[in-house]
Design an enzyme around this catalytic site. Structure first.
Site, PDB file in Angstrom:
ATOM      1  N   LYS A 190       0.771  -1.193  -0.029  1.00 21.11           N
ATOM      2  CA  LYS A 190       0.076  -0.072  -0.012  1.00 21.11           C
ATOM      3  C   LYS A 190       0.916   1.324  -0.154  1.00 21.11           C
ATOM      4  O   LYS A 190       1.624   1.487   0.943  1.00 21.11           O
ATOM      5  CB  LYS A 190      -1.132  -0.045   1.233  1.00 21.11           C
ATOM      6  CG  LYS A 190      -1.822   1.200   1.173  1.00 21.11           C
ATOM      7  CD  LYS A 190      -2.548   1.576   2.394  1.00 21.11           C
ATOM      8  CE  LYS A 190      -1.650   2.642   3.150  1.00 21.11           C
ATOM      9  NZ  LYS A 190      -1.820   4.075   2.556  1.00 21.11           N
ATOM     10  N   GLY A 242       7.690   4.591   7.855  1.00 17.93           N
ATOM     11  CA  GLY A 242       6.665   5.773   8.259  1.00 17.93           C
ATOM     12  C   GLY A 242       6.907   6.332   9.591  1.00 17.93           C
ATOM     13  O   GLY A 242       8.225   6.098  10.064  1.00 17.93           O
ATOM     14  N   SER A 243       5.835   6.874  10.315  1.00 14.31           N
ATOM     15  CA  SER A 243       6.067   7.680  11.609  1.00 14.31           C
ATOM     16  C   SER A 243       6.357   6.662  12.646  1.00 14.31           C
ATOM     17  O   SER A 243       5.612   5.542  12.578  1.00 14.31           O
ATOM     18  CB  SER A 243       4.880   8.658  11.876  1.00 14.31           C
ATOM     19  OG  SER A 243       3.965   7.748  11.855  1.00 14.31           O
ATOM     20  N   THR A 244       6.952   6.986  13.622  1.00 12.60           N
ATOM     21  CA  THR A 244       7.217   6.376  14.899  1.00 12.60           C
ATOM     22  C   THR A 244       5.696   5.836  15.510  1.00 12.60           C
ATOM     23  O   THR A 244       5.451   4.845  16.021  1.00 12.60           O
ATOM     24  CB  THR A 244       8.116   7.043  15.877  1.00 12.60           C
ATOM     25  OG1 THR A 244       9.386   7.076  15.174  1.00 12.60           O
ATOM     26  CG2 THR A 244       8.428   5.793  17.146  1.00 12.60           C
ATOM     27  N   GLY A 247       4.184   3.304  13.505  1.00 11.70           N
ATOM     28  CA  GLY A 247       5.048   2.110  13.773  1.00 11.70           C
ATOM     29  C   GLY A 247       4.484   1.288  15.023  1.00 11.70           C
ATOM     30  O   GLY A 247       4.369   0.126  15.408  1.00 11.70           O
ATOM     31  N   GLU A 264      10.862   0.743   9.988  1.00 12.72           N
ATOM     32  CA  GLU A 264      11.854   1.875   9.569  1.00 12.72           C
ATOM     33  C   GLU A 264      11.054   3.107   9.885  1.00 12.72           C
ATOM     34  O   GLU A 264      10.279   3.421   9.174  1.00 12.72           O
ATOM     35  CB  GLU A 264      12.007   1.726   8.209  1.00 12.72           C
ATOM     36  CG  GLU A 264      13.553   2.163   7.791  1.00 12.72           C
ATOM     37  CD  GLU A 264      13.419   3.745   7.423  1.00 12.72           C
ATOM     38  OE1 GLU A 264      13.361   4.655   8.362  1.00 12.72           O
ATOM     39  OE2 GLU A 264      13.075   3.990   6.148  1.00 12.72           O
ATOM     40  N   CYS A 298      13.758  10.564   6.707  1.00 11.38           N
ATOM     41  CA  CYS A 298      13.618  10.045   7.808  1.00 11.38           C
ATOM     42  C   CYS A 298      15.098  10.162   8.455  1.00 11.38           C
ATOM     43  O   CYS A 298      15.052  10.450   9.629  1.00 11.38           O
ATOM     44  CB  CYS A 298      13.148   8.627   8.098  1.00 11.38           C
ATOM     45  SG  CYS A 298      14.134   7.702   6.760  1.00 11.38           S
ATOM     46  N   GLU A 395      10.920  14.768  15.446  1.00  5.20           N
ATOM     47  CA  GLU A 395      11.087  14.978  14.042  1.00  5.20           C
ATOM     48  C   GLU A 395      10.324  15.819  13.304  1.00  5.20           C
ATOM     49  O   GLU A 395       8.992  15.889  13.789  1.00  5.20           O
ATOM     50  CB  GLU A 395      10.777  13.450  13.570  1.00  5.20           C
ATOM     51  CG  GLU A 395      10.980  13.295  11.986  1.00  5.20           C
ATOM     52  CD  GLU A 395      10.972  11.891  11.643  1.00  5.20           C
ATOM     53  OE1 GLU A 395       9.736  11.303  11.738  1.00  5.20           O
ATOM     54  OE2 GLU A 395      11.699  11.266  10.772  1.00  5.20           O
TER      55      GLU A 395
HETATM   56  P1  NDP Z   1       2.388   7.930   8.520  1.00  7.88           P
HETATM   57  O1  NDP Z   1       3.537   6.922   9.371  1.00  7.88           O
HETATM   58  O2  NDP Z   1       1.217   8.262   9.312  1.00  7.88           O
HETATM   59  O3  NDP Z   1       2.225   6.975   7.071  1.00  7.88           O
HETATM   60  C1  NDP Z   1       3.005   6.173   6.441  1.00  7.88           C
HETATM   61  C2  NDP Z   1       2.253   5.099   5.701  1.00  7.88           C
HETATM   62  O4  NDP Z   1       1.514   4.448   6.771  1.00  7.88           O
HETATM   63  C3  NDP Z   1       1.353   5.501   4.923  1.00  7.88           C
HETATM   64  O5  NDP Z   1       1.130   4.690   3.887  1.00  7.88           O
HETATM   65  C4  NDP Z   1      -0.059   5.863   5.622  1.00  7.88           C
HETATM   66  O6  NDP Z   1      -0.944   5.787   4.842  1.00  7.88           O
HETATM   67  C5  NDP Z   1       0.145   4.276   6.529  1.00  7.88           C
HETATM   68  N1  NDP Z   1      -0.560   4.454   7.647  1.00  7.88           N
HETATM   69  C6  NDP Z   1      -1.139   5.440   8.356  1.00  7.88           C
HETATM   70  N2  NDP Z   1      -1.825   5.158   9.445  1.00  7.88           N
HETATM   71  C7  NDP Z   1      -1.663   3.748   9.339  1.00  7.88           C
HETATM   72  C8  NDP Z   1      -2.331   2.578  10.107  1.00  7.88           C
HETATM   73  N3  NDP Z   1      -2.893   2.884  11.235  1.00  7.88           N
HETATM   74  N4  NDP Z   1      -1.987   1.386   9.960  1.00  7.88           N
HETATM   75  C9  NDP Z   1      -1.347   1.372   8.821  1.00  7.88           C
HETATM   76  N5  NDP Z   1      -0.797   2.044   7.963  1.00  7.88           N
HETATM   77  C10 NDP Z   1      -1.081   3.396   8.292  1.00  7.88           C
HETATM   78  O7  NDP Z   1       3.131   9.018   8.047  1.00  7.88           O
HETATM   79  P2  NDP Z   1       2.592  10.465   7.521  1.00  7.88           P
HETATM   80  O8  NDP Z   1       2.490  10.271   5.906  1.00  7.88           O
HETATM   81  O9  NDP Z   1       0.971  10.461   7.908  1.00  7.88           O
HETATM   82  O10 NDP Z   1       3.315  11.551   8.113  1.00  7.88           O
HETATM   83  C11 NDP Z   1       3.205  12.030   9.335  1.00  7.88           C
HETATM   84  C12 NDP Z   1       4.645  12.030  10.213  1.00  7.88           C
HETATM   85  O11 NDP Z   1       5.330  11.075  10.093  1.00  7.88           O
HETATM   86  C13 NDP Z   1       5.286  13.184   9.170  1.00  7.88           C
HETATM   87  O12 NDP Z   1       5.129  14.506   9.623  1.00  7.88           O
HETATM   88  C14 NDP Z   1       6.833  12.649   9.605  1.00  7.88           C
HETATM   89  O13 NDP Z   1       7.147  13.281  10.737  1.00  7.88           O
HETATM   90  C15 NDP Z   1       6.537  11.181   9.883  1.00  7.88           C
HETATM   91  N6  NDP Z   1       7.167  10.493   8.386  1.00  7.88           N
HETATM   92  C16 NDP Z   1       8.231   9.722   8.913  1.00  7.88           C
HETATM   93  C17 NDP Z   1       8.629   8.957   7.915  1.00  7.88           C
HETATM   94  C18 NDP Z   1       9.998   8.066   8.042  1.00  7.88           C
HETATM   95  O14 NDP Z   1      10.332   7.541   7.147  1.00  7.88           O
HETATM   96  N7  NDP Z   1      10.552   8.101   9.250  1.00  7.88           N
HETATM   97  C19 NDP Z   1       7.866   8.946   6.710  1.00  7.88           C
HETATM   98  C20 NDP Z   1       6.762   9.833   6.465  1.00  7.88           C
HETATM   99  C21 NDP Z   1       6.210  10.218   7.693  1.00  7.88           C
HETATM  100  P3  NDP Z   1      -1.570   7.102   4.354  1.00  7.88           P
HETATM  101  O15 NDP Z   1      -0.348   8.150   3.636  1.00  7.88           O
HETATM  102  O16 NDP Z   1      -2.430   6.921   3.349  1.00  7.88           O
HETATM  103  O17 NDP Z   1      -2.379   7.786   5.402  1.00  7.88           O
END
Ligand code: NDP
Length: 787
Positions: A190, A242-244, A247, A264, A298, A395
């Site tokens: 996804k 994605g975000s902590t 995670g 990650e 990240c 972050e």
């Molecule tokens: P998220 O962690 O929310 O999203 C990452 C992925 O997870 C996206 O595909 C998202 O879908 C999906 N997702 C969101 N909620 C869930 C859930 N409950 N269960 C399973 N999958 C989920 O990051 P965001 O894009 O919302 O960004 C928010 C903050 O996270 C940023 O401001 C940044 O600080 C941080 N971030 C960190 C990253 C990293 O690599 N360390 C990468 C991206 C963001 P969808 O996008 O469709 O909501």
């Protein structure tokens, strides 16, 4: 205007990349997309708009997957799993090569599409993202080819669910899909809600190369769709970036469900400039560290630490440099920074910066002149900050740098490690000794020396602490998509069982209540409670203490203090381990007699014999679990070094209670970890007595802490304790469920076996080899090398 004034101004004209190629592709698809399931695109339904963040224009309508779509995708992946994993590795490799070639052929279209949807500059998508994507598929085609010889006794784990963020849409896809396919897994991916287009183009590439149906499935949607995906019972592995915060949620949802998880997550990585560095190079490195991809990275070097003596000059140079960064239309080939992904992220960045202003920080932002409809934010330098401020700790995920100063290398290490994260660090100095002294001291999965933000498919990437666990890329990344073959878990032993001589009771009787072993001393249980231990004839032998929260706290405290064990040389460790094994072998008969009276198992004598042999075995491994040198096709080599995890809490098995205790203890400490170990709940006595061997073996105080008691209770305290870095559970199924759920506070690494039995007699078995691999974490240190 004279040539001189032109030169001074350095004004430039636009150099726009045409977007027609990507727009044509969108038109061909009527700007509407369904999901890619079982080799086919579904009809678009429940669509949402995907926008160009640089101008707000609608690019396409994407479908939101509901539970039924997700179930269909998982069903297709399940069906394809066997076919894909049993395909000849050479044939799997050919698909990966074909994908790499098609991406390469369409790299211009993909660069433009990525820029349109993400807002990042075309310079970066064209020169960084897409070439790295191609490299990932080529590199992993190679792994597919040699998988059987390099990973004998391992099997694919799939189907796999993969969830990626919006910051590097196609690159994150390739980081996930290439190793998963190479290792023989089918998958459902996804992409992020804001950036699905290149993933959908990738689905069309899967059609072009005629990848077997169902091997790759792509469902689009938001966080809810992601949650549906990870909840699917037949998903065996989840790979998330994605975000902590999310995670943590994923760890909680999957707890106790027997799914392998890699996370990650976020970071707040230090960028350290020493006073002997080449300052101008360091400033250019800083531009790559924090202003690459608008800082939406990240591992961005978002915390600048400058040695005090050069702080003023560095600050001045940064300000001069960022005034020259060009922010604007990302399709302009001369632009350095494009648009922020969306309004919500822009708002979040701006809110955090303004909050810091309110707290007294000084903000420097050059003026930028951009399309008002676009989500642009200027490169920002924040000074006059305190370590406790949110802007220093959290972050930001935007082009915002905070600056702190330090005086000595030790202070730089202290500030660097003063964070819950541990993803990356960048060290700038012309003194190689200083750089290589700093590298092991910083708690982070990636260290860049005189460089930053460089990545390669051959090099593992991933964090320490709350930056997540697991690695992506390199050989270490392939392991994450494999598991020891099911047949490696047993009942049966490899050494022949000797039949037990029936002896009369020796009348074994121990007067003293057995104490715990904490910080190198025998300690009475805090609760004052104990439980009776019976021999096999039913007579009470003695009592053992029942541990509580306070005992565990003391155990963890003393393990935390014993940090010198993790820092000592592997040679020293191996000597101590041999001494431990020798001392134990001298007491073989005593322990055998003990066990014969305490356990009804038939194999008590082999348990002791094999415990001794296993200790020698792990003494041998103390200085042999070497890392490797990754040779990235960049002007750098990478040392992939195995470092101890830190403090490991271990709940031992009732199965072969003594052998398993000694084996896992030896394994964990041989690699420099300190342990708080809870022996089998049923048979703790002999394990508690093992302190006598430890005491006489030069093992520093606090390296081994032994506390007996109720596994549910002690497991809960250990899981919640933020001083524990990893928790291993070899016990009953019931325990590992709660352990995974409770360990989310500091995102501990967990190792659980769903109650499966391990052949403790054979440390060479793939399962114990896998645990040995998990007793360390890989730190990748990038060192400039060659021309
Ligand atoms: P998220 O962690 O929310 O999203 C990452 C992925 O997870 C996206 O595909 C998202 O879908 C999906 N997702 C969101 N909620 C869930 C859930 N409950 N269960 C399973 N999958 C989920 O990051 P965001 O894009 O919302 O960004 C928010 C903050 O996270 C940023 O401001 C940044 O600080 C941080 N971030 C960190 C990253 C990293 O690599 N360390 C990468 C991206 C963001 P969808 O996008 O469709 O909501």
């Amino acid at each position: 205007m004279s040539i001189i004034s032109e030169y001074k101004e350095m004004s430039y004209g636009e150099a726009l990349e045409s977007d027609s190629i990507a727009q044509d592709w969108l038109k061909e698809n009527k700007r509407r997309f369904g999901h890619f399931i079982n080799g086919k695109f579904s009809k678009p339904k429940r669509t949402f708009k995907t926008l160009n963040p640089a101008n707000g224009e609608v690019l396409a309508n994407i479908s939101k997957a509901d539970s039924i779509d997700v179930e269909k995708a998982i069903k297709a992946a399940n069906k394809a799993q066997n076919q894909w994993s049993s395909l000849d590795p050479h044939d799997r490799a050919k698909y990966l090569y074909a994908i790499a070639r098609i991406i390469q052929k369409n790299s211009r279209l993909l660069s433009v599409l990525e820029t349109l949807e993400n807002g990042k500059s075309i310079r970066e998508t064209r020169d960084i993202d897409i070439p790295l994507v191609v490299r990932h598929f080529y590199h992993h085609a190679g792994w597919a080819e040699i998988i059987e010889e390099e990973f004998a006794n391992y099997e694919p784990i799939g189907p796999v669910a993969q969830i990626i963020p919006w910051n590097f849409p196609l690159l994150m896809l390739s980081w996930k899909i290439a190793p998963a396919l190479a290792a023989g897994n089918s998958l459902v991916l996804k992409p992020a809600e804001s950036t699905s287009l290149t993933a959908l183009y990738f689905a069309q590439i899967c059609e072009m190369v005629q990848l077997p149906k169902g091997v790759v499935n792509i469902v689009t949607g938001d966080g809810e769709t992601g949650e549906r995906l990870i909840e699917q019972p037949s998903v065996n592995k989840i790979a998330f970036t994605g975000s902590t915060e999310v995670g943590r949620k994923i760890r909680q949802i999957t707890a106790g469900k027997g799914k392998k998880v890699t996370l990650e997550l976020g970071g707040k990585s230090p960028f350290i400039i020493f006073d002997d560095s080449d300052i101008d190079s360091a400033i250019e490195g800083l531009v790559d560290a924090i202003w690459l991809n608008q800082g939406e990275v990240c591992c961005a070097g978002s915390r600048l630490l400058v040695q005090e003596s050069i702080a003023d000059i560095v600050q001045k140079k940064i300000k001069e440099r960022i005034k020259k960064l060009r922010v604007g239309n990302p399709l302009d080939k001369s632009v350095d920074m494009g648009a922020i992904i969306n309004e919500s992220q822009l708002g979040q960045i701006s809110k955090m910066v303004e909050k810091s202003r309110g707290e007294g920080a000084s903000i420097f932002q050059p003026k930028i002149n951009c399309n008002e409809k676009g989500c642009f934010y200027p490169p920002t330098l924040i000074t006059d900050v305190e370590p406790s401020m949110e802007i220093v700790r959290e972050e930001i995920f935007g082009p915002v740098l905070v600056m702190l100063t330090f005086r000595t290398p030790n202070e730089a290490v202290e500030i660097s490690n003063n964070t819950q994260y541990g993803l990356a660090a960048s060290i700038w100095t012309e003194n190689i000794n200083l750089a290589l002294d700093m590298a092991p001291k910083i708690k982070a999965g990636v260290i860049w020396i005189n460089s930053s933000n460089i990545f390669d498919a051959a090099v593992g990437f991933g964090g320490y602490r709350e930056s997540g666990f697991g690695r992506e890329g390199g050989k270490e990344g392939i392991f994450e998509y494999l598991q020891p073959k099911e047949s490696q878990y047993i009942g049966q032993t490899t050494t022949s069982k000797t039949s037990r001589k029936i002896k009369k009771s020796t009348g074994l009787k121990i007067d003293e209540t057995r104490k715990f072993f904490i910080g190198g001393k025998q300690v009475r249980p805090d609760s004052g409670y104990s439980k009776k231990i019976f021999d096999i004839y039913g007579a009470v032998v003695t009592e053992v203490g029942i541990g509580n929260r306070k005992d565990i706290r003391d155990g963890v405290e003393s393990a935390l203090k014993a940090v010198s064990w993790s820092a000592t040389t592997s040679h020293n460790r191996s000597q101590v381990m041999y001494y431990l094994a020798e001392n134990f072998s001298k007491r073989k008969d005593e322990f055998t007699t003990y066990l014969e009276n305490l356990l009804s198992d038939n194999d008590t004598d082999t348990q002791v014999e094999n415990s001794i042999r296993n200790l020698f075995y792990y003494a041998a491994w103390s200085d042999k679990l070497d890392g490797i040198v990754h040779q990235a096709p960049i002007r750098a080599n990478t040392l992939a070094i195995n470092e101890p995890i830190g403090v490991i809490a271990i709940l031992c098995s009732d199965h072969m209670s003594f052998l398993s205790f000694v084996t896992i203890l030896g394994l964990a400490i041989s690699q420099g970890n300190r342990v708080v170990i809870i022996p089998s709940e049923k048979n703790p006595l002999t394990c508690l007595d093992f302190f006598q061997v430890i005491e006489t073996s030069d093992i520093p105080d606090g390296v081994v802490n032994i506390i007996s008691g109720n596994h549910d209770e002690l497991g809960k305290v250990l899981s919640e304790h933020n001083g524990v870095d990893a928790i291993w559970c070899f016990g009953e199924k019931a325990h590992f469920k709660s352990i995974e759920a409770l360990s989310i506070s500091n995102l501990k690494q967990t190792l659980t076996f769903e109650g499966k039995r391990i052949d403790w007699n054979n440390p060479k078995s793939p399962v114990l080899k896998e645990i040995l691999r998990k007793s360390v974490q890989v730190k990748n240190i990038w060192i400039p090398y060659g021309e």
